[in-house]
Design an enzyme around this catalytic site. Structure first.
Site, PDB file in Angstrom:
ATOM      1  CG  HIS A  58     -35.204  -4.407  15.880  1.00 15.65           C
ATOM      2  ND1 HIS A  58     -36.538  -5.098  16.684  1.00 15.65           N
ATOM      3  CD2 HIS A  58     -36.226  -3.818  14.867  1.00 15.65           C
ATOM      4  CE1 HIS A  58     -37.901  -5.181  16.130  1.00 15.65           C
ATOM      5  NE2 HIS A  58     -37.411  -3.973  15.140  1.00 15.65           N
TER       6      HIS A  58
ATOM      7  CG  ASP B 280     -34.150 -10.620  17.653  1.00 11.79           C
ATOM      8  OD1 ASP B 280     -33.605 -10.718  18.407  1.00 11.79           O
ATOM      9  OD2 ASP B 280     -34.712  -9.100  18.091  1.00 11.79           O
TER      10      ASP B 280
ATOM     11  CG  HIS C 181     -32.274 -11.691  22.210  1.00 16.30           C
ATOM     12  ND1 HIS C 181     -32.510 -10.397  22.901  1.00 16.30           N
ATOM     13  CD2 HIS C 181     -32.629 -11.030  20.676  1.00 16.30           C
ATOM     14  CE1 HIS C 181     -32.347  -9.577  22.408  1.00 16.30           C
ATOM     15  NE2 HIS C 181     -32.396  -9.705  20.847  1.00 16.30           N
TER      16      HIS C 181
ATOM     17  CG  HIS D 293     -38.472  -9.791  14.341  1.00 19.14           C
ATOM     18  ND1 HIS D 293     -38.877  -9.835  15.882  1.00 19.14           N
ATOM     19  CD2 HIS D 293     -37.033  -8.890  14.951  1.00 19.14           C
ATOM     20  CE1 HIS D 293     -38.621  -8.634  16.790  1.00 19.14           C
ATOM     21  NE2 HIS D 293     -37.100  -8.112  16.183  1.00 19.14           N
TER      22      HIS D 293
ATOM     23  CG  ASP E 284     -31.935  -5.201  20.518  1.00 17.21           C
ATOM     24  OD1 ASP E 284     -32.955  -5.484  19.634  1.00 17.21           O
ATOM     25  OD2 ASP E 284     -32.372  -6.377  20.943  1.00 17.21           O
ATOM     26  CG  HIS E 285     -30.337  -7.358  16.859  1.00 15.03           C
ATOM     27  ND1 HIS E 285     -29.902  -7.996  17.178  1.00 15.03           N
ATOM     28  CD2 HIS E 285     -31.284  -7.399  18.210  1.00 15.03           C
ATOM     29  CE1 HIS E 285     -30.785  -9.321  17.644  1.00 15.03           C
ATOM     30  NE2 HIS E 285     -31.918  -8.902  18.576  1.00 15.03           N
TER      31      HIS E 285
ATOM     32  CG  HIS F 171     -32.861  -7.731  13.542  1.00 11.98           C
ATOM     33  ND1 HIS F 171     -32.957  -8.099  13.912  1.00 11.98           N
ATOM     34  CD2 HIS F 171     -33.834  -6.564  14.427  1.00 11.98           C
ATOM     35  CE1 HIS F 171     -32.605  -9.138  15.301  1.00 11.98           C
ATOM     36  NE2 HIS F 171     -34.122  -7.298  15.677  1.00 11.98           N
TER      37      HIS F 171
END
Length: 540
Positions: A342, A419, A458, A396, A344-345, A340
């Site tokens: 975001h 996530d 995570h 998400h 941090d990905h 996705h």
């Protein structure tokens, strides 16, 4: 020291307020989170060390100000002697020579020499630097001061702008209860065209304009500003303590914080080369998965077809670590699988595209950084001889994609869930609903073979299992897995992969149809159960 006040001097009480603001900054409000991560005993030791350092720093500043006052007093006395023709004090630099020699019957020198160290004048730091240092030292002082002030103002500017935006922006995606992880591209107010990033920039600009008079117009009389700042900080402390006490009284103690947690995740540890987990390789019959830790608790996965050495990487936010692993093992990296958009990905995609020319970057929508292959549910492609099937799991984020990778028939498949599904938990419903998450976990992922390996985005396993145990206190599967996961984390080992079978036994979000879960949430419909669980987990 007796209090002496002149029109050009702050009172002792104002000085105490100033010293308080030096020692107790806004960072102290983060102490509960720091204690929670580091452990209460380690946190207490660190705060005591910091308190001692603060005391030494303030004492040094006061002694420096006193010495500067004494030197200026001595210089004035010498100047008066020259004007009056008075003989006396030697100009020797010997430490045995008193700074100011007493003269009998002189009212100015009736007391001991220590009175010359009384702080009777306000001396700016630049003036003190010129007193104690030579020209080079003074220049270095101003450079250090400029760097410090720039960094300090940058931190305050970012923190204040972010905090004001969080308070002012009233629109939140469905089922979201936490400001910290709302994407910047979400609207600030419902029906407006201003998103949270624009709002942050607006408040940052206001902060800079408000700060202007203090920077550019030599505004120095900050007595009332210091008083107001102290009052605000005390109010913040009072609210924090009151809220914590209320929670303890109403809900009782939650969990058992460790005394010491040396492996606590932190920006300092991970940002300067540390890793929250050890790099690990999971070997299958025809494929291997390299588990690469990133940021505070993220996982990246390097998927390798053992027969051809062709590889793909999932969510490579740390492009440097991925590139070095690929180079060390002589893999042929051809694809990036982004779950996705975001940061941090997907935040490392652009850097990866520069390191690996012509690399294919897969993602579920155009918000994925540097994406050049948009995929949807049911799409498929290959990594060498490995087959990859895309599974659409919106909730998400609306474009969230999980990737199911299969090799030889006797080799269990692996699913990379980002996530959507965690070991023992699931992602927040940022852009979706409980019904969508029910479909994602039950119909899409839940229908995969039980032996399917689950690689999530995570390292949340221990906390998730603690929540699961609070929902089902008698679930022996959760108890056993939590004990295993705790041992893994003590050894800095990852708790992935899990399996679909294991998640059906230990993950409350994949057990919403079970009577024990419905009884806990006081619901009778799996969708309502999912919504209730997510809300409870958000506040766990």
């Amino acid at each position: 020291m007796p209090e002496r006040t002149t029109p050009d001097q702050y009172s002792t009480w104002v000085g105490l307020i100033y010293v308080f603001n030096l020692i107790v900054g806004t960072g102290a409000l983060t102490l509960p989170a720091a204690f929670n991560r580091a452990g209460w005993a380690l946190g207490l030791c660190v705060i005591l060390i910091l308190a001692f350092i603060s005391f030494v720093t303030v004492t040094f500043v006061i002694e420096t100000m006193a010495s500067a006052n004494a030197i200026l007093t001595w210089q004035r006395i010498q100047d008066r002697k020259k004007v009056s023709g008075e003989s006396g004090l030697s100009h020797s630099d010997s430490e045995d020579t008193p700074l100011v020699s007493p003269v009998a019957n002189s009212p100015d020198r009736a007391s001991t020499s220590c009175r010359y160290y009384m702080i009777n004048e306000k001396i700016e730091m630049g003036e003190m630097a010129s007193i104690f240092f030579n020209k080079l030292g003074t220049t270095l002082f101003y450079i250090c001061l400029a760097v410090y002030l720039y960094g300090d103002l940058s931190i305050y500017g970012a923190a204040i702008g972010k905090s004001m935006a969080d308070v002012a922006c009233t629109y939140q995606p469905a089922n979201l209860t936490c400001n910290d992880t709302i994407p910047d591209d979400v609207l600030c107010w419902e029906g407006s065209t201003v998103n949270r990033l624009v709002a942050y920039r607006i408040f940052l600009t206001i902060f800079i304009i408000a700060l202007g008079p203090f920077v550019f117009f030599n505004v120095q009389k900050t007595k009332y500003l210091q008083v107001m700042t102290s009052m605000m900080r005390w109010m913040a402390f009072a609210i924090m303590i009151t809220y914590a006490a209320r929670t303890l009284i109403i809900s009782g103690p939650q969990n058992s914080p460790p005394a010491v947690n040396i492996l606590a995740s932190s920006i300092a540890a991970n940002g300067f080369g540390g890793m929250h987990s050890l790099k690990t390789v999971v070997q299958g019959q025809s494929m291997s998965v390299h588990i690469l830790p990133a940021l505070q608790d993220n996982f990246m996965y390097l998927i390798v077809d053992d027969s051809t050495k062709e590889a793909a990487v999932v969510d490579p936010v740390n492009s440097t670590l991925v590139a070095s692993t690929v180079e060390e093992n002589k893999f042929n990296l051809t694809k990036i699988l982004t779950t996705h958009h975001h940061w941090d990905h997907a935040g490392g995609n652009e850097s990866m595209s520069k390191k690996f020319k012509d690399i294919q970057i897969y993602g579920g929508d155009n918000r994925v950084e540097a994406v050049n292959k948009i995929v949807a549910h049911g799409d498929s492609f290959n990594i060498g001889s490995l087959k990859v099937q895309c599974l659409g799991t919106p909730c998400h984020t609306t474009g969230h994609i999980c990737y199911l990778v299969s090799g030889e028939d006797d080799d269990p498949p692996s699913v990379f869930t980002g996530d959507t599904l965690f070991a023992g938990g699931c992602g927040r419903f940022f852009e979706g609903t409980a019904a969508q998450m029910c479909r994602a976990l039950g119909d899409v992922l839940g229908s995969l073979p039980d032996k399917t390996k689950v690689f999530c985005g995570h390292e949340y396993t221990c906390q998730n299992l603690k929540f699961g145990l609070s929902v089902e206190p008698s679930n022996e599967n959760i108890k056993n897995k939590l004990e295993w996961a705790t041992t893994q984390r003590k050894n800095q080992a990852p708790t992935v992969p899990s399996t679909i079978e294991d998640e059906k036994k230990t993950n409350p979000f994949m057990r919403v149809h079970e009577a024990s879960i419905m009884e806990h949430t006081a619901t009778t419909d799996p969708v309502d159960t999912m919504a209730s669980l997510r809300k409870e987990k958000d506040n766990f």
